[in-house]
Write a protein that holds these residues in place. Structure first.
Motif, mmCIF file in Angstrom:
data_model
loop_
_atom_site.group_PDB
_atom_site.id
_atom_site.type_symbol
_atom_site.label_atom_id
_atom_site.label_comp_id
_atom_site.label_asym_id
_atom_site.label_seq_id
_atom_site.Cartn_x
_atom_site.Cartn_y
_atom_site.Cartn_z
ATOM 1 N N ASP A 153 69.626 -14.238 -89.442
ATOM 2 C CA ASP A 153 69.365 -13.811 -88.069
ATOM 3 C C ASP A 153 68.402 -12.634 -88.038
ATOM 4 O OD1 ASP A 153 71.265 -15.570 -86.565
ATOM 5 O OD2 ASP A 153 72.631 -14.668 -88.011
ATOM 6 N N LEU A 154 68.405 -11.877 -89.113
ATOM 7 C CA LEU A 154 67.568 -10.685 -89.173
ATOM 8 C C LEU A 154 67.162 -10.449 -90.625
ATOM 9 C CD1 LEU A 154 66.755 -8.568 -87.015
ATOM 10 C CD2 LEU A 154 68.681 -7.193 -87.760
ATOM 11 N N ARG B 255 73.505 -1.406 -82.941
ATOM 12 C CA ARG B 255 73.371 -1.598 -81.492
ATOM 13 C C ARG B 255 73.335 -3.073 -81.093
ATOM 14 N NH1 ARG B 255 73.040 2.212 -77.359
ATOM 15 N NH2 ARG B 255 71.238 1.107 -76.562
ATOM 16 N N LEU B 256 73.092 -3.932 -82.060
ATOM 17 C CA LEU B 256 73.100 -5.372 -81.763
ATOM 18 C C LEU B 256 74.510 -5.878 -81.487
ATOM 19 C CD1 LEU B 256 70.582 -6.713 -84.418
ATOM 20 C CD2 LEU B 256 70.333 -6.940 -81.954
ATOM 21 N N ALA C 120 71.807 2.412 -87.942
ATOM 22 C CA ALA C 120 72.176 2.853 -86.590
ATOM 23 C C ALA C 120 71.592 1.912 -85.543
ATOM 24 C CB ALA C 120 71.691 4.282 -86.358
ATOM 25 N N ALA C 121 70.335 1.488 -85.762
ATOM 26 C CA ALA C 121 69.694 0.584 -84.796
ATOM 27 C C ALA C 121 70.347 -0.798 -84.834
ATOM 28 C CB ALA C 121 68.206 0.486 -85.088
#
Lengths: 203, 203
Positions: free
Chosen positions: A178-179, A197-198, A193-194
């Motif tokens: 997915d990433l 947020r998902l 941290a980013a």
């Protein structure tokens, strides 16, 4: 259904750290070496041996040129690899059923596909992997950069072979994730941290 | 140095929407079709023609079997493609020098490499690309899914050829990007909000 996040990662890319930080952000369980320990316990094999087996694609004890008629014979090497892999599947499914979690490695993205995990692949360019390995002291300092590069490449080749043997999929092929995160630039701390947020908090 | 974010994307993956939303989150400029308009203005060619040229890898007007002796002759097709590409490079560099921005397509990740852009590649599986194309009405509704799949694949093949012609790099190869995002699961809106977190506000 629990939120399962799987991390596949190139050796030296900081994927393990990313997984750990992500689990801290999300306040969920984190599994990595614990899986190997649990396999060792259940199979009554040593942790070191289990680690060695799951670090390599299984290789038959019989040379290929012996021919097809020998296929039906028991192959102790192959048998043990399969036993360990089956145990790994069982443990992963138990873990996934228990709670939200981050799982590093172990073909978890493939084995747990029915749980619809969020699948992350972490990678980096070679100089950055060399740098990270030196910082983490994974390898003895007396290795030259060239030698360390060869080591890193060999570990990643083994990971790819192992993954492809058991899943029939190409390791690192973006369509299975997915990433895909390149840690060459930026810090793993900031990226974790980013990425956290998902996953908005559940109601 | 300005913060440049480049978005390369498979057709139907929602990459353009992701770029637009990201620029809104970050409060920075967004460039997409504006680049084509600017090229058209500067080259005095029609926007439709420019669009057509930059959608394809340049093809020589001379068949290859004419042989080497013809190489030195002017090739109007190739010349025009090169002129348009050079103009594109100039415009991209001007844009990058002006302010923080998100740029969609146009080999900006490669052309602006000296500006150290954050390079995103957006992709999705085929059923999800077909669904998104239908929702966005990119294609006439009377196409069957199979026909639409072929159209999507053809657009993406052309994008890959164009990129590879001008950069010598493989389009979509993860090592050339900082982040590869699969939009098959999750919403582009949610993904954009999370990705925006990778760029903390400047002091």
């Amino acid at each position: 259904m629990n939120q399962i996040i799987t991390i596949s990662r190139e050796f030296g890319s900081g994927g393990r750290e990313l997984g750990r930080r992500l689990s801290e952000h999300l306040g969920c369980a984190y599994y990595d070496q614990e899986i190997v320990q649990e396999i060792a316990k259940r199979t009554e094999l040593s942790e070191k041996y289990v680690q060695q087996v799951i670090g390599h694609r299984p290789i038959s004890s019989f040379p290929i040129h012996i021919g097809r008629s020998f296929r039906m014979m028991a192959d102790p090497n192959l048998d043990q690899s399969q036993t360990i892999f089956r145990e790994q599947c069982t443990i992963l499914r138990e873990i996934a059923a228990k709670s939200d979690c981050v799982i590093v490695g172990r073909c978890a993205d493939y084995i747990l596909q029915d749980e619809e995990p969020f699948r992350i692949f972490v990678y980096a360019d070679m100089p950055s992997k060399v740098k990270r390995c030196r910082e983490k002291n994974y390898e003895k300092e007396e290795l030259t950069d060239r030698e360390l590069e060869r080591r890193i490449a060999a570990v990643n080749r083994r990971r790819a072979e192992y993954y492809e043997y058991y899943t029939g999929q190409k390791w690192g092929d973006r369509i299975h994730y997915d990433l895909c995160i390149n840690t060459t630039q930026g810090t793993v701390k900031g990226i974790a941290a980013a990425v956290a947020r998902l996953f908005p908090p559940k109601d």
